[in-house]
Design a protein around this motif. Structure first.
Motif, PDB file in Angstrom:
ATOM      1  N   LEU A 164       5.220  -2.399 -14.691  1.00 15.99           N
ATOM      2  CA  LEU A 164       5.641  -1.248 -13.880  1.00 15.99           C
ATOM      3  C   LEU A 164       4.496  -0.843 -12.958  1.00 15.99           C
ATOM      4  CD1 LEU A 164       7.648   1.835 -15.087  1.00 15.99           C
ATOM      5  CD2 LEU A 164       5.704   2.119 -13.551  1.00 15.99           C
ATOM      6  N   ALA A 165       4.777  -0.796 -11.669  1.00 19.84           N
ATOM      7  CA  ALA A 165       3.782  -0.409 -10.665  1.00 19.84           C
ATOM      8  C   ALA A 165       4.218   0.872  -9.970  1.00 19.84           C
ATOM      9  CB  ALA A 165       3.604  -1.528  -9.641  1.00 19.84           C
ATOM     10  N   GLY A 166       3.250   1.600  -9.451  1.00 15.96           N
ATOM     11  CA  GLY A 166       3.539   2.752  -8.613  1.00 15.96           C
ATOM     12  C   GLY A 166       3.509   2.343  -7.151  1.00 15.96           C
ATOM     13  N   ALA A 167       4.498   2.768  -6.390  1.00 17.04           N
ATOM     14  CA  ALA A 167       4.584   2.346  -4.985  1.00 17.04           C
ATOM     15  C   ALA A 167       3.365   2.773  -4.176  1.00 17.04           C
ATOM     16  CB  ALA A 167       5.853   2.911  -4.353  1.00 17.04           C
ATOM     17  N   LEU A 168       2.701   3.864  -4.586  1.00 16.72           N
ATOM     18  CA  LEU A 168       1.555   4.378  -3.840  1.00 16.72           C
ATOM     19  C   LEU A 168       0.221   3.986  -4.468  1.00 16.72           C
ATOM     20  CD1 LEU A 168       2.849   7.991  -3.033  1.00 16.72           C
ATOM     21  CD2 LEU A 168       2.980   5.931  -1.605  1.00 16.72           C
ATOM     22  N   ASP A 169       0.266   3.219  -5.531  1.00 22.12           N
ATOM     23  CA  ASP A 169      -0.956   2.837  -6.241  1.00 22.12           C
ATOM     24  C   ASP A 169      -1.592   1.622  -5.563  1.00 22.12           C
ATOM     25  OD1 ASP A 169      -2.929   2.852  -8.145  1.00 22.12           O
ATOM     26  OD2 ASP A 169      -1.679   2.056  -9.765  1.00 22.12           O
ATOM     27  N   GLY A 170      -2.900   1.633  -5.452  1.00 22.89           N
ATOM     28  CA  GLY A 170      -3.592   0.483  -4.888  1.00 22.89           C
ATOM     29  C   GLY A 170      -4.271  -0.376  -5.929  1.00 22.89           C
ATOM     30  N   GLY A 171      -4.362   0.110  -7.144  1.00 25.34           N
ATOM     31  CA  GLY A 171      -5.045  -0.644  -8.180  1.00 25.34           C
ATOM     32  C   GLY A 171      -4.403  -0.443  -9.538  1.00 25.34           C
ATOM     33  N   PRO A 172      -3.361  -1.212  -9.852  1.00 31.06           N
ATOM     34  CA  PRO A 172      -2.866  -2.362  -9.109  1.00 31.06           C
ATOM     35  C   PRO A 172      -1.838  -1.971  -8.049  1.00 31.06           C
ATOM     36  CG  PRO A 172      -1.641  -2.193 -11.140  1.00 31.06           C
ATOM     37  CD  PRO A 172      -2.660  -1.078 -11.162  1.00 31.06           C
ATOM     38  N   SER A 173      -1.822  -2.704  -6.979  1.00 28.23           N
ATOM     39  CA  SER A 173      -0.776  -2.549  -5.974  1.00 28.23           C
ATOM     40  C   SER A 173       0.520  -3.170  -6.503  1.00 28.23           C
ATOM     41  CB  SER A 173      -1.174  -3.268  -4.687  1.00 28.23           C
ATOM     42  OG  SER A 173      -1.225  -4.676  -4.925  1.00 28.23           O
ATOM     43  N   PRO A 174       1.658  -2.826  -5.934  1.00 34.52           N
ATOM     44  CA  PRO A 174       2.895  -3.498  -6.345  1.00 34.52           C
ATOM     45  C   PRO A 174       2.811  -5.017  -6.239  1.00 34.52           C
ATOM     46  CG  PRO A 174       3.426  -1.531  -5.097  1.00 34.52           C
ATOM     47  CD  PRO A 174       1.933  -1.704  -5.006  1.00 34.52           C
ATOM     48  N   GLU A 175       2.122  -5.526  -5.208  1.00 36.26           N
ATOM     49  CA  GLU A 175       2.002  -6.974  -5.072  1.00 36.26           C
ATOM     50  C   GLU A 175       1.182  -7.578  -6.212  1.00 36.26           C
ATOM     51  OE1 GLU A 175       2.304 -10.799  -4.144  1.00 36.26           O
ATOM     52  OE2 GLU A 175       3.525  -9.153  -3.344  1.00 36.26           O
ATOM     53  N   LEU A 176       0.104  -6.906  -6.608  1.00 33.96           N
ATOM     54  CA  LEU A 176      -0.684  -7.399  -7.727  1.00 33.96           C
ATOM     55  C   LEU A 176       0.132  -7.332  -9.019  1.00 33.96           C
ATOM     56  CD1 LEU A 176      -3.282  -8.495  -8.881  1.00 33.96           C
ATOM     57  CD2 LEU A 176      -4.187  -6.156  -8.963  1.00 33.96           C
ATOM     58  N   ALA A 177       0.947  -6.304  -9.164  1.00 30.34           N
ATOM     59  CA  ALA A 177       1.818  -6.215 -10.341  1.00 30.34           C
ATOM     60  C   ALA A 177       2.803  -7.382 -10.370  1.00 30.34           C
ATOM     61  CB  ALA A 177       2.563  -4.885 -10.334  1.00 30.34           C
TER      62      ALA A 177
END
Length: 287
Positions: free
Chosen positions: A225-238
């Motif tokens: 589960l990633a947060g759309a506004l998170d950069g660490g991890p970004s959605p792409e890294l997730a």
């Protein structure tokens, strides 16, 4: 407050919230007391949360040997918790840095994991750190917010290694910089063990090729589960994290930062509960 004694004699505490089937929760930080997790936005209404205070944090004792703060050594404490609770296998949720601990545990004890939820998990254990540019892209998306002009230069300097971690850029870790987020961030002043945090990911903590190879044997369902506004991890890294795991799905929570249960508790709880309530994995049914 229940406790157990680790293999090296360190007394480890954990906290129970809610009732029902246990969900073992591994906190991030790294090395932040589990209190910051609260009840994960109301998830305790659906599962009994078993919130582990990693050694040297919260109500757990500090070890005699500080080297045991290293993430790979903490796997033994998680396994001792499982045995202490009498669980043949268990559902595990790892948040942030705790996601790497959860992955190391699953790699070493795949037969003990029924389901694995990785929430905004930093995949250091896979040799996939969050890149500075990914963090900056996420940060720049917030430039319409009133705190951005002051926060961004300090954040950029920290990522470049020319500045220290500065509380002024805390808003980048939250989807909404409201009173709840400010209070949550302020609690970090007394919830972190900075010495332990420095050791958590130190040399030898991670062996990505071995971990990835062992995780290939993991049959348990995995939620990333990633947060759309998170950069660490970004959605792409997730998504790249999910690609490493054989039975994983990746979801992105809209408008969420690094603590998604604070940004939209209903969305977060609905997503995690739906994942946990899916049909059991084959090895779980056989157990």
């Amino acid at each position: 407050m229940p406790t157990f004694t680790s293999a090296d004699g360190t007394e480890i505490a954990y906290h129970l919230r809610g009732e029902g089937e246990p969900l073992v929760v591994l906190p991030g930080g790294p090395m932040r007391a589990s209190a910051y997790l609260g009840d994960l936005g109301g998830l305790a209404a659906h599962r009994q949360l078993v919130l582990l205070d990693l050694r040297g944090t919260g109500d757990s004792a500090a070890p005699v040997d500080p080297a045991t703060y290293r993430c790979d050594h903490l796997v033994d404490d998680v396994e001792m918790l499982r045995a202490h609770m009498g669980l043949d296998h268990m559902d595990v949720l790892g948040h942030s840095a705790g996601g790497s601990l959860a992955m190391l545990y699953a790699a070493r004890h795949p037969e003990r994991v029924a389901r694995l939820a990785l929430v905004t998990a930093t995949p250091w254990a896979l040799g996939m750190p969050a890149a500075a540019e990914e963090r900056l892209v996420a940060a720049r998306s917030r430039q319409g917010e009133p705190w951005f002009a002051e926060a961004f230069p300090a954040f950029e300097a920290w990522l470049a290694g020319t500045g220290d971690f500065d509380p002024v850029f805390a808003p980048f870790f939250y989807g909404r910089w409201d009173d709840a987020a400010k209070e949550h961030d302020a609690r970090g002043d007394h919830e972190f063990n900075d010495e332990a945090a420095d050791i958590y990911g130190s040399d030898g903590a991670y062996d990505p090729p071995t971990t990835i190879s062992r995780l290939a044997r993991l049959t348990a369902p995995v939620l990333v589960l990633a947060g759309a506004l998170d950069g660490g991890p970004s959605p792409e890294l997730a998504r790249r994290t999910a690609d490493v795991l054989p039975n994983a799905e990746c979801v992105v929570q809209p408008g969420a930062g690094h603590y998604p249960w604070l940004d939209d508790a209903q969305w977060f709880v609905r997503c995690v509960v739906a994942f946990l309530e899916k049909a059991s994995s084959p090895h779980l049914r056989a157990g």
